[in-house]
Design an enzyme around this catalytic site. Sequence first.
Site, mmCIF file in Angstrom:
data_model
loop_
_atom_site.group_PDB
_atom_site.id
_atom_site.type_symbol
_atom_site.label_atom_id
_atom_site.label_comp_id
_atom_site.label_asym_id
_atom_site.label_seq_id
_atom_site.Cartn_x
_atom_site.Cartn_y
_atom_site.Cartn_z
ATOM 1 N N TRP A 270 0.830 -1.205 0.000
ATOM 2 C CA TRP A 270 0.000 0.000 0.000
ATOM 3 C C TRP A 270 0.865 1.257 0.000
ATOM 4 C CZ3 TRP A 270 -4.549 -0.497 -1.821
ATOM 5 C CH2 TRP A 270 -5.261 -1.684 -1.614
ATOM 6 N N ASP B 64 -1.049 6.675 6.442
ATOM 7 C CA ASP B 64 -2.147 5.819 6.023
ATOM 8 C C ASP B 64 -2.374 4.826 7.160
ATOM 9 O OD1 ASP B 64 -3.859 3.952 5.007
ATOM 10 O OD2 ASP B 64 -2.666 3.450 3.240
ATOM 11 N N LYS C 24 -12.193 -1.439 7.887
ATOM 12 C CA LYS C 24 -11.466 -2.446 8.669
ATOM 13 C C LYS C 24 -11.847 -2.343 10.149
ATOM 14 C CE LYS C 24 -8.431 -1.894 4.973
ATOM 15 N NZ LYS C 24 -8.511 -3.170 4.355
HETATM 16 N N1 PMP Z 1 -4.215 1.473 2.486
HETATM 17 C C1 PMP Z 1 -4.267 0.348 3.225
HETATM 18 C C2 PMP Z 1 -3.230 0.128 4.291
HETATM 19 C C3 PMP Z 1 -5.265 -0.603 2.973
HETATM 20 O O1 PMP Z 1 -5.317 -1.722 3.688
HETATM 21 C C4 PMP Z 1 -6.233 -0.339 1.970
HETATM 22 C C5 PMP Z 1 -7.379 -1.298 1.679
HETATM 23 N N2 PMP Z 1 -7.164 -2.599 1.852
HETATM 24 C C6 PMP Z 1 -6.131 0.822 1.226
HETATM 25 C C7 PMP Z 1 -5.118 1.718 1.519
HETATM 26 C C8 PMP Z 1 -7.098 1.141 0.131
HETATM 27 O O2 PMP Z 1 -8.318 1.472 0.686
HETATM 28 P P1 PMP Z 1 -9.613 1.726 -0.218
HETATM 29 O O3 PMP Z 1 -9.949 0.419 -0.845
HETATM 30 O O4 PMP Z 1 -10.641 2.216 0.751
HETATM 31 O O5 PMP Z 1 -9.249 2.767 -1.222
#
Ligand code: PMP
Length: 359
Positions: free
Chosen positions: A102, A172, A196
Amino acid sequence: MQARVYNFSPGPAVLPLEVLEEAQRDLLALPGLGISALEVSHRSKWFDGVLEETQANLRKLLRARENFHILFLQGGSRLQFSMIPMNLLRDRSADFIVTGSWGQMACEEAARIGQVRTAFSAKAENFNRLPTTRELDLDPQAAYVHFTSNETIQGVQFPSEPDVGNVPLVCDASSDFLSRPLDLERYGILYACAQKNAGPAGVTVVLIRDDLLQQCRDDLPSMLSFKQHVREGSRLNTPPVFAVYLVMLVTRWLLNTIGGLDRMQALNQAKARLLYEVIDASGGFYRGHAVPEARSVMNVTFRLPDQETEARFLKEAAARQLCELKGHRSVGGIRASIYNAMPLAGVQALADFMREFAR
Ligand code: PMP
């Protein structure tokens, strides 16, 4: 009615049962209104109260002072990968600490908007560890340093914030938001999609410190402008009313049933310990992905001797109502996501199954 299983999904993920029960009671008609929480106007007095209470609860849980603005936005955490650089990268660049998929994606998205530097990347080690302070190649002139407090896919989590000097931290926190207390004063921006730990998919919570807000550009399209969203109190367009309402119920649950983030952290650590103990006592049958110092309390990632055995593990686990344990398609293996709302009994059932399966 279909019975509930233990849902180890990485997100959308398990929600507290009492939150679901309350939402169920209000689904047809909210008390005093006679309108469903799915039908009610975002300009209603009722929703004024929801926004107000959700913000107040978050402030209390995170000990956020008035110098932080709390926004409820759409577009997920992924929109923040672009929106933050759009707002803050002008003539300066941003540093990225990349400890998983991510963070890597956040860095790549920011590079489409402005200048970025990689201050650290553990990609060569398959994202199994964190940097030491000495390894961080930081630019003291950077607009901000971005990091991912918990890498959901690899199961790698910072136990505390990286030391980056005076440059604002942008975090994040999607997959460990509200799982532990934070020293918010160290952050310039903290963002987390709700699906989450905080609620259902559809809303992303963004905390932005006022001095960073003042540095944001004024010439952006409205929906991408932090200043506009702050000015309109998260109601620049129609916000996801039902999702924000569920975040309110989850924050109430954290305050009243759990008793705050210190208590939540202790419960989360106890759950994670149960699984890591089984991994470590298995004589190498289970192999954790992250090195011990970087192990996530939220997403426990591990492998079995081969893919066939992993497939059998998933099948037998599912037969015991232990579901959604498959690792992310990019890394394989097993991932047990044990967010705030996963009860201790679910983790105990998984630990028992793991011991028996290994035998
Ligand atoms: N950052 C992290 C650490 C994540 O776990 C996720 C989703 N699994 C995201 C960003 C992306 O989130 P979204 O699908 O809400 O855009």
